[in-house]
Design an enzyme around this catalytic site. Structure first.
Site, PDB file in Angstrom:
ATOM      1  N   CYS A 199       0.845  -1.191   0.000  1.00 17.18           N
ATOM      2  CA  CYS A 199       0.000   0.000   0.000  1.00 17.18           C
ATOM      3  C   CYS A 199       0.880   1.240   0.000  1.00 17.18           C
ATOM      4  CB  CYS A 199      -0.905   0.012   1.220  1.00 17.18           C
ATOM      5  SG  CYS A 199      -1.879  -1.499   1.423  1.00 17.18           S
ATOM      6  N   ARG A 211       1.604   1.395  -5.927  1.00 15.14           N
ATOM      7  CA  ARG A 211       1.753   0.457  -4.820  1.00 15.14           C
ATOM      8  C   ARG A 211       0.438  -0.221  -4.447  1.00 15.14           C
ATOM      9  NH1 ARG A 211       6.541   0.996  -2.148  1.00 15.14           N
ATOM     10  NH2 ARG A 211       5.663  -0.124  -0.376  1.00 15.14           N
ATOM     11  N   TRP A 223      -3.781  -1.801  -1.353  1.00 14.53           N
ATOM     12  CA  TRP A 223      -3.863  -3.095  -2.022  1.00 14.53           C
ATOM     13  C   TRP A 223      -4.377  -4.073  -0.984  1.00 14.53           C
ATOM     14  CZ3 TRP A 223      -1.762  -8.040  -1.563  1.00 14.53           C
ATOM     15  CH2 TRP A 223      -1.878  -8.862  -2.698  1.00 14.53           C
ATOM     16  N   ASN A 248       0.513  -0.271   6.096  1.00 13.45           N
ATOM     17  CA  ASN A 248       0.910  -1.139   5.002  1.00 13.45           C
ATOM     18  C   ASN A 248       1.485  -2.402   5.609  1.00 13.45           C
ATOM     19  OD1 ASN A 248       1.915  -2.357   2.712  1.00 13.45           O
ATOM     20  ND2 ASN A 248       3.534  -0.865   2.350  1.00 13.45           N
ATOM     21  N   GLY A 249       1.002  -3.577   5.201  1.00 12.59           N
ATOM     22  CA  GLY A 249       1.528  -4.832   5.721  1.00 12.59           C
ATOM     23  C   GLY A 249       0.435  -5.742   6.233  1.00 12.59           C
ATOM     24  N   GLU A 292       8.810 -14.154 -19.878  1.00 15.28           N
ATOM     25  CA  GLU A 292       8.584 -12.750 -19.564  1.00 15.28           C
ATOM     26  C   GLU A 292       7.551 -12.131 -20.504  1.00 15.28           C
ATOM     27  OE1 GLU A 292       8.983  -8.856 -17.933  1.00 15.28           O
ATOM     28  OE2 GLU A 292       9.182 -10.903 -17.174  1.00 15.28           O
ATOM     29  N   LYS A 348       4.026 -10.438 -19.269  1.00 17.43           N
ATOM     30  CA  LYS A 348       3.616  -9.063 -19.587  1.00 17.43           C
ATOM     31  C   LYS A 348       2.190  -9.042 -20.136  1.00 17.43           C
ATOM     32  CE  LYS A 348       6.328  -6.901 -17.842  1.00 17.43           C
ATOM     33  NZ  LYS A 348       6.701  -8.027 -17.120  1.00 17.43           N
ATOM     34  N   GLU A 403      -0.319  -9.797 -17.313  1.00 15.28           N
ATOM     35  CA  GLU A 403      -0.410  -8.728 -16.317  1.00 15.28           C
ATOM     36  C   GLU A 403      -1.319  -7.589 -16.748  1.00 15.28           C
ATOM     37  OE1 GLU A 403       3.610  -8.185 -13.775  1.00 15.28           O
ATOM     38  OE2 GLU A 403       3.868  -7.947 -15.923  1.00 15.28           O
ATOM     39  N   HIS A 432       5.383 -31.686 -25.979  1.00 17.83           N
ATOM     40  CA  HIS A 432       5.048 -32.457 -24.779  1.00 17.83           C
ATOM     41  C   HIS A 432       3.843 -31.863 -24.053  1.00 17.83           C
ATOM     42  CE1 HIS A 432       8.694 -34.854 -25.181  1.00 17.83           C
ATOM     43  NE2 HIS A 432       9.305 -33.730 -25.497  1.00 17.83           N
ATOM     44  N   LYS A 450       3.024  -2.677  -7.436  1.00 10.96           N
ATOM     45  CA  LYS A 450       4.410  -2.650  -7.885  1.00 10.96           C
ATOM     46  C   LYS A 450       5.360  -3.282  -6.885  1.00 10.96           C
ATOM     47  CE  LYS A 450       7.589  -1.370 -10.818  1.00 10.96           C
ATOM     48  NZ  LYS A 450       7.606  -1.985 -12.144  1.00 10.96           N
TER      49      LYS A 450
END
Length: 615
Positions: free
Chosen positions: A2, A27, A75, A101-102, A488, A492, A495, A511, A610
């Site tokens: 957050c 955040r 968040w 935050n946490g 990656e 992307k 996301e 496979h 983030k």
């Protein structure tokens, strides 16, 4: 995960806090709120949604006048995103207000005990439990807020960064941290509190970064008093000068931070090797490596720990270290590493990679590795971050602030740093000939200009994005150095567009994933001429025979894949180990354009944040 902002001083707090929340929205952006002390009482407004939603309703609901205030962008962890669960939170009396935050892991047992004592709760959050615990301690012990915070925090289990104030003593804000970053901006008769320095960069260049298990009482006219939470010992404040500037955290004319950061990569890569790479002299200078060369040269193996995009950069480094320096490498998810009782000893080198330098799982992995006697080397982007302080040595990436949640320039600059380390070790060990070593240095020095050329494909990538924007699934394939790039690229797309995508080693397609291929399936194949080119061409032929739609990432001038693929995107030629720095560029652009065409919030995709500061 957050964003925390606070202000106490001689200015109006509201505009500073609101602007700060907008800068910290990367955040977390499930909900937001602001509390202002107006000289008589606390005025609070909060809402589900983004900071813009808060701004729209805030001035209608409360007076925004006052020189003390706190704000939060969330968040969600405990409690769904809604108005009630949003921060700030009052204590039962309404005297205390907190942002947090946490995660407080033992909040349920604390909550049950507080309910027995007559406390009631409006939200589902652990934060409301914490503020009432502080109030309970304060009343029961008849002590000041700072001492009450200290005693309460010694009763909680978990991670936190908090800011809390008491309307009956509106000349101070009490802050504390454990496992989540917190900075205090020091101005002239004013102080700023934030999760990072971006909310106050235009007001002061001086900042104090709290260490874990430290708390501070921030008071006008009296300065900052820092104490250890566990033993109450005083800590001398260390004020450092910020290197960040305002231009770096603005969009600079681009529509989105993500696009800006994609286009910043030539400069970011250059800044990362500037002063470290002297190709004319055949020298790589990295103090963190040079000062610990024996540790690296005597290592039985290198263990890379990271999460998300940083983990993909670590996978690329596995190929680089093993091929160039001939050192065995294992790449671990930091989130799994600490829980599986890993075999680590004193002859291991652990490289921890994180853009923010605050990733909770990676920090936990670092602490575990250190407890086993391993030498821990950090690679991160944020000066003064927790990982920079917790590791034995390290190297910064110098990418500049990365605001977009989907990481781009962090990936390429992390690979750049790891390549420099591998080359320096290869030179020291003699595993690379002088001519090959020089060739690598020269090619690395050319990469920024080649990334600029790769970016010229933007318009063509946009046309491909328009064709496939409504696809439900994507498959990304690569071999060798470019297998992690496939992972990656798929990440992307997932996301920011919310399209299901998977990355695979190209040879593994047979496979299992080949069963998915039909005329509706776009397959992105990284097929540069360096490496196992002919093998990848065979994979492309297998896809074509099953009517899959092929998007090839190829070396400039390629004809063979061009004749097979539905679309080809060219990147400049370079040596094999450096191809990931180029092949990732069109994949970033493809994700960006598809997401934009689908109306997604490119910089703030749903459910993500983030800096992942919770485990």
């Amino acid at each position: 995960m957050c964003g925390i902002v606070g202000y106490i001083g001689h200015r109006e707090a509201y505009p500073i806090i609101l602007k700060g929340l907008k800068r910290l929205e990367y955040r977390g952006y499930d909900s937001a709120g602001i509390a202002i002390y107006d000289g008589n009482d606390i005025k609070l407004s909060k809402t589900k949604g983004k900071v813009a939603d808060l701004e729209e309703r805030l001035e209608k609901e409360i007076s925004t006048n006052g020189t003390l205030g706190i704000g939060h962008t969330r968040w969600a962890t405990h409690g769904v995103p809604n108005d009630v669960n949003s921060h700030p939170h009052y204590s039962n009396s309404g005297d205390l207000v907190i942002i947090h935050n946490g995660i407080i892991e033992n909040y349920e047992s604390l909550k049950k005990e507080l309910i027995k004592r007559g406390y009631t709760f409006k939200s589902d959050t652990d934060t409301e439990v914490l503020v009432n615990l502080i109030e309970d301690v304060k009343k029961k012990e008849n002590i000041k807020l700072g001492k009450a915070v200290q005693i309460a925090l010694n009763q909680v289990v978990g991670a936190y960064a908090i800011a809390v104030f008491d309307k009956n003593k509106p000349n101070e804000i009490v802050v504390a941290r454990l496992g989540s970053p917190l900075a205090i901006g020091v101005g002239k008769d004013e102080f700023f509190i934030a999760s990072d320095a971006s909310p106050f960069i235009e007001y002061t260049k001086n900042a104090i970064y709290l260490e874990d298990e430290e708390m501070a009482i921030v008071r006008r006219h009296k300065g900052v008093k820092i104490r250890k939470i566990k033993d109450d010992s005083l800590v001398a404040p260390y004020i450092q000068e910020l290197q960040l500037n305002l231009e770096q955290i603005e969009k600079g004319g681009y529509d989105h931070f993500m696009l800006k950061e994609i286009y910043e990569q030539p400069r970011a890569i250059l800044d990362t090797f500037r002063g470290r790479l002297l190709s004319n002299e055949g020298i790589i200078k990295m103090a963190g490596v040079e000062d610990n060369m024996k540790k690296f040269l005597n290592a039985n193996r290198i263990v890379v720990v990271a999460c998300g995009t940083s983990w993909h950069a670590g996978l690329v480094s596995e190929y680089i270290f093993e091929n160039l320096a001939r050192i065995p490498v294992e790449v671990e998810y930091a989130s799994e590493f600490r829980y599986r009782n890993p075999v680590i000893n004193e002859n291991d080198v652990v490289i921890a990679i994180s853009q923010s330098g605050e990733t909770a799982d990676t920090l936990a992995a670092i602490k575990l590795a250190k407890s086993k006697g391993a030498f821990v080397f950090g690679v991160c982007n944020v000066v003064g971050s927790s990982i920079a302080r917790e590791t034995h040595a390290g190297a910064y990436t110098h990418a500049g602030p990365e605001i977009g949640v989907a990481s781009t320039k962090a990936f390429t600059t992390q690979i750049t740093v790891l390549t420099l380390i591998a080359l320096r070790l290869a030179r020291a060990k003699g595993t690379l000939s002088s001519s090959d070593y020089r060739h690598h240095l020269i090619e690395l020095e050319l990469i920024p200009d080649k990334v600029k050329i790769a970016l010229e494909s933007d318009a063509y990538v946009k046309t491909i994005a328009d064709i496939y924007k409504n696809a439900k699934n994507f498959l990304y394939l690569g071999r060798g150095y470019n297998f992690p790039v496939a992972l990656e690229g798929a990440l992307k797309l997932k996301e920011i567009s919310y399209i299901h995508a998977e990355g695979y080693p190209a040879a593994e397609m047979k496979h299992g994933p080949i069963a998915l291929i039909d005329e509706n399936m776009p397959i992105v194949v990284i097929a540069t001429k360096k490496g196992h080119y002919e093998k990848v061409v065979s994979n492309i032929q297998e896809i074509k025979s099953r009517s899959g739609k092929i998007i090839g990432i190829v070396t400039a001038g390629d004809e063979q894949v061009k004749n097979l693929a539905d679309h080809v995107i060219e990147v400049p030629e370079t040596i094999e180990s450096l191809t990931p720095l180029l092949t990732t560029i069109p994949l970033q652009l493809l994700s960006y354009h598809i997401a934009l065409m689908l109306g997604r919030n490119v910089d703030q995709p749903r459910n993500l944040a983030k800096a992942v500061t919770v485990e």
